[in-house]
Design a protein around this motif. Structure first.
Motif, PDB file in Angstrom:
ATOM      1  N   GLU A 162       0.837  -1.198   0.000  1.00 44.36           N
ATOM      2  CA  GLU A 162       0.000   0.000   0.000  1.00 44.36           C
ATOM      3  C   GLU A 162       0.871   1.247   0.000  1.00 44.36           C
ATOM      4  OE1 GLU A 162      -3.019  -0.076   3.013  1.00 44.36           O
ATOM      5  OE2 GLU A 162      -3.485  -2.191   2.612  1.00 44.36           O
ATOM      6  N   VAL A 163       0.590   2.141  -0.929  1.00 47.82           N
ATOM      7  CA  VAL A 163       1.409   3.338  -1.095  1.00 47.82           C
ATOM      8  C   VAL A 163       1.379   4.214   0.157  1.00 47.82           C
ATOM      9  CG1 VAL A 163      -0.315   4.805  -2.214  1.00 47.82           C
ATOM     10  CG2 VAL A 163       2.118   5.058  -2.797  1.00 47.82           C
TER      11      VAL A 163
ATOM     12  N   VAL B 254       0.220  -7.879 -10.276  1.00 46.70           N
ATOM     13  CA  VAL B 254       1.167  -8.412 -11.253  1.00 46.70           C
ATOM     14  C   VAL B 254       0.983  -7.649 -12.559  1.00 46.70           C
ATOM     15  CG1 VAL B 254       1.828 -10.448 -12.596  1.00 46.70           C
ATOM     16  CG2 VAL B 254       1.309 -10.674 -10.151  1.00 46.70           C
ATOM     17  N   GLY B 255       2.071  -7.103 -13.079  1.00 47.27           N
ATOM     18  CA  GLY B 255       2.028  -6.274 -14.280  1.00 47.27           C
ATOM     19  C   GLY B 255       1.809  -4.805 -13.980  1.00 47.27           C
ATOM     20  N   GLY B 256       1.436  -4.484 -12.745  1.00 48.64           N
ATOM     21  CA  GLY B 256       1.256  -3.091 -12.341  1.00 48.64           C
ATOM     22  C   GLY B 256       2.606  -2.425 -12.101  1.00 48.64           C
ATOM     23  N   GLU B 257       2.570  -1.111 -11.986  1.00 52.49           N
ATOM     24  CA  GLU B 257       3.806  -0.342 -11.857  1.00 52.49           C
ATOM     25  C   GLU B 257       3.730   0.655 -10.717  1.00 52.49           C
ATOM     26  OE1 GLU B 257       4.364   1.504 -15.684  1.00 52.49           O
ATOM     27  OE2 GLU B 257       4.784  -0.410 -16.667  1.00 52.49           O
ATOM     28  N   TRP B 258       4.904   0.956 -10.194  1.00 56.19           N
ATOM     29  CA  TRP B 258       5.079   2.035  -9.221  1.00 56.19           C
ATOM     30  C   TRP B 258       6.094   2.984  -9.830  1.00 56.19           C
ATOM     31  CZ3 TRP B 258       8.118   1.562  -3.991  1.00 56.19           C
ATOM     32  CH2 TRP B 258       7.991   2.750  -3.267  1.00 56.19           C
ATOM     33  N   ASP B 259       5.660   4.178 -10.152  1.00 56.36           N
ATOM     34  CA  ASP B 259       6.511   5.217 -10.725  1.00 56.36           C
ATOM     35  C   ASP B 259       6.705   6.263  -9.631  1.00 56.36           C
ATOM     36  OD1 ASP B 259       7.945   6.709 -12.573  1.00 56.36           O
ATOM     37  OD2 ASP B 259       6.156   7.488 -13.580  1.00 56.36           O
TER      38      ASP B 259
END
Length: 167
Positions: free
Chosen positions: A38-39, A62-67
Protein backbone atom coordinates in the motif's frame (compact mmCIF):
# COMPACT_ATOMS: atom_id res chain seq x y z
CA UNK A 1 29.93 -12.41 -3.33
CA UNK A 2 26.60 -11.32 -1.96
CA UNK A 3 26.04 -10.09 1.54
CA UNK A 4 23.34 -11.19 3.90
CA UNK A 5 22.04 -9.46 6.97
CA UNK A 6 23.39 -12.36 8.99
CA UNK A 7 26.89 -12.07 7.51
CA UNK A 8 26.85 -15.39 5.64
CA UNK A 9 27.74 -15.46 1.95
CA UNK A 10 25.00 -16.69 -0.35
CA UNK A 11 25.90 -19.49 -2.75
CA UNK A 12 24.16 -19.57 -6.12
CA UNK A 13 24.80 -19.37 -9.85
CA UNK A 14 24.19 -15.61 -9.69
CA UNK A 15 26.20 -14.94 -6.49
CA UNK A 16 28.60 -12.54 -8.22
CA UNK A 17 25.63 -10.46 -9.50
CA UNK A 18 23.47 -10.34 -6.39
CA UNK A 19 22.97 -8.61 -3.11
CA UNK A 20 21.08 -10.40 -0.35
CA UNK A 21 19.96 -8.52 2.74
CA UNK A 22 17.77 -9.90 5.50
CA UNK A 23 16.36 -8.70 8.77
CA UNK A 24 14.05 -9.95 11.49
CA UNK A 25 11.25 -7.45 12.10
CA UNK A 26 9.25 -7.54 15.32
CA UNK A 27 5.85 -7.49 13.62
CA UNK A 28 3.48 -10.08 12.10
CA UNK A 29 4.21 -11.21 8.56
CA UNK A 30 0.87 -9.93 7.23
CA UNK A 31 1.67 -6.41 8.45
CA UNK A 32 5.20 -6.42 7.07
CA UNK A 33 3.84 -7.64 3.73
CA UNK A 34 1.11 -4.98 3.80
CA UNK A 35 3.75 -2.27 4.28
CA UNK A 36 5.01 -3.19 0.78
CA UNK A 37 1.58 -3.34 -0.84
CA UNK A 38 0.00 0.00 0.00
CA UNK A 39 1.41 3.34 -1.10
CA UNK A 40 0.21 4.99 2.13
CA UNK A 41 2.73 2.79 3.93
CA UNK A 42 5.55 2.84 1.37
CA UNK A 43 5.74 6.61 1.30
CA UNK A 44 6.42 6.65 5.06
CA UNK A 45 9.44 4.31 5.14
CA UNK A 46 10.82 3.53 1.66
CA UNK A 47 14.49 4.27 1.02
CA UNK A 48 17.72 4.78 2.95
CA UNK A 49 18.06 7.21 5.84
CA UNK A 50 17.39 10.82 4.87
CA UNK A 51 15.52 9.97 1.65
CA UNK A 52 11.88 10.77 0.94
CA UNK A 53 9.65 9.40 -1.78
CA UNK A 54 7.10 11.05 -4.06
CA UNK A 55 4.80 8.61 -5.84
CA UNK A 56 3.57 9.54 -9.31
CA UNK A 57 1.55 6.36 -9.87
CA UNK A 58 1.05 3.10 -7.98
CA UNK A 59 -0.73 -0.06 -9.09
CA UNK A 60 0.08 -3.06 -6.89
CA UNK A 61 -0.80 -6.08 -9.01
CA UNK A 62 1.17 -8.41 -11.25
CA UNK A 63 2.03 -6.27 -14.28
CA UNK A 64 1.26 -3.09 -12.34
CA UNK A 65 3.81 -0.34 -11.86
CA UNK A 66 5.08 2.04 -9.22
CA UNK A 67 6.51 5.22 -10.73
CA UNK A 68 8.20 7.40 -8.11
CA UNK A 69 11.00 9.82 -7.30
CA UNK A 70 13.38 9.35 -4.41
CA UNK A 71 14.68 12.62 -3.01
CA UNK A 72 18.17 12.37 -1.54
CA UNK A 73 19.21 14.29 1.56
CA UNK A 74 21.53 16.38 -0.67
CA UNK A 75 18.58 17.48 -2.84
CA UNK A 76 19.28 15.04 -5.70
CA UNK A 77 16.19 13.47 -7.27
CA UNK A 78 16.33 9.88 -8.50
CA UNK A 79 13.65 8.72 -10.94
CA UNK A 80 12.58 5.17 -10.08
CA UNK A 81 10.25 2.61 -11.61
CA UNK A 82 9.10 -0.79 -10.40
CA UNK A 83 6.96 -3.39 -12.15
CA UNK A 84 5.51 -6.15 -9.98
CA UNK A 85 6.17 -9.57 -11.58
CA UNK A 86 4.93 -11.90 -8.85
CA UNK A 87 2.77 -11.38 -5.78
CA UNK A 88 2.02 -14.22 -3.36
CA UNK A 89 0.47 -12.74 -0.21
CA UNK A 90 1.86 -12.70 2.44
CA UNK A 91 4.91 -14.73 1.39
CA UNK A 92 6.64 -13.28 -1.64
CA UNK A 93 6.95 -10.28 -3.96
CA UNK A 94 9.07 -10.26 -7.12
CA UNK A 95 9.72 -7.10 -9.09
CA UNK A 96 11.73 -5.45 -11.83
CA UNK A 97 13.34 -2.17 -10.70
CA UNK A 98 15.01 0.50 -12.81
CA UNK A 99 15.04 4.21 -13.51
CA UNK A 100 12.29 3.84 -16.12
CA UNK A 101 10.29 1.20 -17.99
CA UNK A 102 12.94 0.83 -20.70
CA UNK A 103 16.02 0.89 -18.41
CA UNK A 104 18.55 -1.66 -19.80
CA UNK A 105 20.15 -1.85 -16.33
CA UNK A 106 16.93 -2.77 -14.50
CA UNK A 107 17.41 -5.46 -11.88
CA UNK A 108 15.23 -8.15 -10.37
CA UNK A 109 14.40 -8.29 -6.66
CA UNK A 110 12.61 -11.03 -4.78
CA UNK A 111 11.35 -10.35 -1.27
CA UNK A 112 10.33 -13.20 0.96
CA UNK A 113 8.46 -12.90 4.24
CA UNK A 114 8.86 -15.82 6.67
CA UNK A 115 7.18 -16.01 10.06
CA UNK A 116 9.63 -16.30 12.92
CA UNK A 117 7.41 -16.67 15.97
CA UNK A 118 5.55 -13.37 16.33
CA UNK A 119 8.19 -11.68 14.17
CA UNK A 120 8.97 -11.79 10.44
CA UNK A 121 12.20 -12.63 8.65
CA UNK A 122 12.33 -10.58 5.48
CA UNK A 123 14.90 -11.37 2.82
CA UNK A 124 15.57 -9.08 -0.13
CA UNK A 125 17.50 -10.84 -2.92
CA UNK A 126 18.48 -8.56 -5.80
CA UNK A 127 20.10 -9.85 -9.00
CA UNK A 128 21.72 -7.41 -11.42
CA UNK A 129 22.20 -7.99 -15.16
CA UNK A 130 26.02 -8.02 -14.77
CA UNK A 131 28.64 -8.32 -12.05
CA UNK A 132 29.96 -4.90 -13.11
CA UNK A 133 26.59 -3.25 -12.54
CA UNK A 134 26.27 -4.92 -9.15
CA UNK A 135 29.75 -3.72 -8.19
CA UNK A 136 28.97 -0.19 -9.40
CA UNK A 137 25.82 0.16 -7.29
CA UNK A 138 27.67 -1.17 -4.26
CA UNK A 139 30.59 1.25 -4.69
CA UNK A 140 28.89 4.34 -6.10
CA UNK A 141 25.47 4.19 -4.42
CA UNK A 142 26.33 2.15 -1.30
CA UNK A 143 23.54 -0.30 -2.16
CA UNK A 144 24.24 -2.77 0.65
CA UNK A 145 24.17 -0.14 3.38
CA UNK A 146 21.19 1.56 1.69
CA UNK A 147 19.30 -1.74 1.63
CA UNK A 148 20.04 -2.33 5.30
CA UNK A 149 18.85 1.19 6.15
CA UNK A 150 15.68 0.67 4.09
CA UNK A 151 14.82 -2.52 5.97
CA UNK A 152 15.65 -0.76 9.24
CA UNK A 153 13.23 2.04 8.30
CA UNK A 154 10.59 -0.59 7.49
CA UNK A 155 11.19 -2.27 10.86
CA UNK A 156 10.84 1.02 12.74
CA UNK A 157 7.68 1.89 10.82
CA UNK A 158 5.82 -1.41 11.32
CA UNK A 159 6.95 -1.65 14.94
CA UNK A 160 5.40 1.79 15.53
CA UNK A 161 2.16 0.63 13.87
CA UNK A 162 2.06 -2.42 16.17
CA UNK A 163 2.74 -0.24 19.22
CA UNK A 164 0.01 2.24 18.29
CA UNK A 165 -2.41 -0.51 17.26
CA UNK A 166 -3.21 1.17 13.93
CA UNK A 167 -3.42 -0.24 10.42
Amino acid sequence: MSTTGRGAPAQSATADREIVISRVIDAPRELVFEAFTEVRHLSRWWGPNGFTTTTQSFDFRVGGEWDFVMHGPDGTDYAEWISWTEITPPERIALLHGESRDDPNAFVSVLTFEPEGAATLIEMRTVFPTKELRDEVVEKYHAIEGGRQTLSNLAAYVTEIVREGER
